[in-house]
Design a protein around this motif. Structure first.
Motif, PDB file in Angstrom:
ATOM      1  N   ASN A  49      26.368 -18.330   3.299  1.00  0.00           N
ATOM      2  CA  ASN A  49      26.165 -19.546   4.125  1.00  0.00           C
ATOM      3  C   ASN A  49      27.726 -20.093   4.381  1.00  0.00           C
ATOM      4  O   ASN A  49      28.730 -19.962   3.671  1.00  0.00           O
ATOM      5  N   ASP A  64      24.163 -21.755  10.332  1.00  0.00           N
ATOM      6  CA  ASP A  64      24.287 -22.127   8.975  1.00  0.00           C
ATOM      7  C   ASP A  64      24.953 -21.147   8.123  1.00  0.00           C
ATOM      8  O   ASP A  64      25.269 -20.996   6.981  1.00  0.00           O
ATOM      9  N   ALA A  65      24.529 -19.571   8.604  1.00  0.00           N
ATOM     10  CA  ALA A  65      24.806 -18.643   7.835  1.00  0.00           C
ATOM     11  C   ALA A  65      25.210 -17.360   8.928  1.00  0.00           C
ATOM     12  O   ALA A  65      24.856 -17.378  10.019  1.00  0.00           O
ATOM     13  N   ASP A 114      29.518 -17.035   0.417  1.00  0.00           N
ATOM     14  CA  ASP A 114      29.680 -18.347   0.818  1.00  0.00           C
ATOM     15  C   ASP A 114      30.853 -18.826   1.139  1.00  0.00           C
ATOM     16  O   ASP A 114      32.001 -18.699   0.230  1.00  0.00           O
TER      17      ASP A 114
END
Length: 295
Positions: A49, A64-65, A114
């Motif tokens: 993410n 988002d990712a 992330d």
């Protein structure tokens, strides 16, 4: 599943062992089944993410990712006047470029974890105070007549297609209109007018509100025509949307893009005195909020 199909094939192979065609058909069924199983059972690629710190909508085509190792390219298109921008990925300064149409171009390779993408804004406007001339060197000018004074006070804004931005031309009163990012206030208004000024995919939704009924409200397109030596700006103004009356109960939601440091969109309306007032719509370099600048 596979064992069941193989058993089924062997059972029928005994019955039709003399038929090469039937055997070939059954073998094809087995091959196709194996291919389907392999494609359906392939492991899913893990993604990580990106935390945009609440500003995902400011980046064009942001996801988002992303997959680890993926080359990520983002465009930051909300550009305020007199502002420097810096971008950090997990606290590390990124080397970005600027594109006149898309804004800041941000590139990085997605790591196997992330990440947090932060935008830091710094206002670069320099305040230079005006110095008052000494009274002994500047004798009082009494040549202005009462008529000239009244004419200056009763200034009416220009109504031609080119309007100049001059400090002496604008009203001292606060505008009856306020502007906000839609995600901040739109939930407070069940009913609203709506207008899309640009369909390029890079527009942002803003909300124009008022505390009193405002007549002849317009959304305008602005084109910079000239900047004089003393800083006076001339815009060409084109009416894009006209609303007879903007009311407190029913604001206007407009989708407009923000490109570069020069304002390209604005509004105009008639105040209670019937005076037409013109404003640019800009992004504050201090906190990223929206502001109206009269011209």
């Amino acid at each position: 599943m596979k064992k069941h199909i193989e058993k089924h094939i062997k059972k029928h192979m005994k019955k039709i062992s003399g038929s090469r065609i039937a055997a070939a058909v059954l073998m094809m069924i087995l091959i196709l089944n194996s291919a389907v199983c392999m494609s359906g059972c392939s492991p899913k690629v893990k993604t990580y993410n990106v935390d945009y710190c609440g500003g995902k909508s400011f980046y064009t085509d942001a996801e988002d990712a992303y997959r680890p190792g993926e080359e990520v390219t983002l465009y930051y298109h909300i550009i305020a006047t007199d502002t420097d921008y810096s971008f950090y990925l997990d606290g590390e300064l990124l080397n970005v470029t600027y594109d006149a149409y898309n804004g800041y171009v941000i590139r990085f390779t997605m790591p196997e974890h992330d990440v947090k993408l932060e935008c830091e804004m710094k206002n670069t406007m320099e305040y230079i105070p005006e110095t008052e001339p000494e009274s002994e060197n500047m004798p009082e000018d009494t040549s202005e007549t009462e008529s000239e004074s009244n004419n200056a006070a009763e200034y009416e804004p220009e109504t031609k297609s080119k309007i100049k931005n001059k400090k002496t031309d604008v009203s001292d009163t606060e505008p009856e209109i306020s502007v906000y990012w839609a995600y901040d206030v739109l939930s407070q208004y069940p009913d609203y007018e709506e207008f899309i000024a640009d369909e390029s995919g890079q527009q942002e939704s803003v909300v124009f509100t008022t505390n009193v009924d405002v007549s002849n409200f317009k959304v305008t397109a602005l084109t910079l025509e000239d900047v004089s030596e003393d800083g006076k700006i001339t815009f060409s103004v084109e009416d894009l949307y006209v609303l007879d009356t903007l009311t407190p109960e029913r604001p206007l939601v407009a989708a407009i893009p923000f490109f570069g440091a020069i304002p390209t969109y604005g509004i105009s309306y008639e105040d209670n005195d019937g005076t037409v007032r013109n404003f640019t719509v800009e992004v504050s370099g201090k906190d990223g909020s929206l502001i109206l600048q009269e011209f």
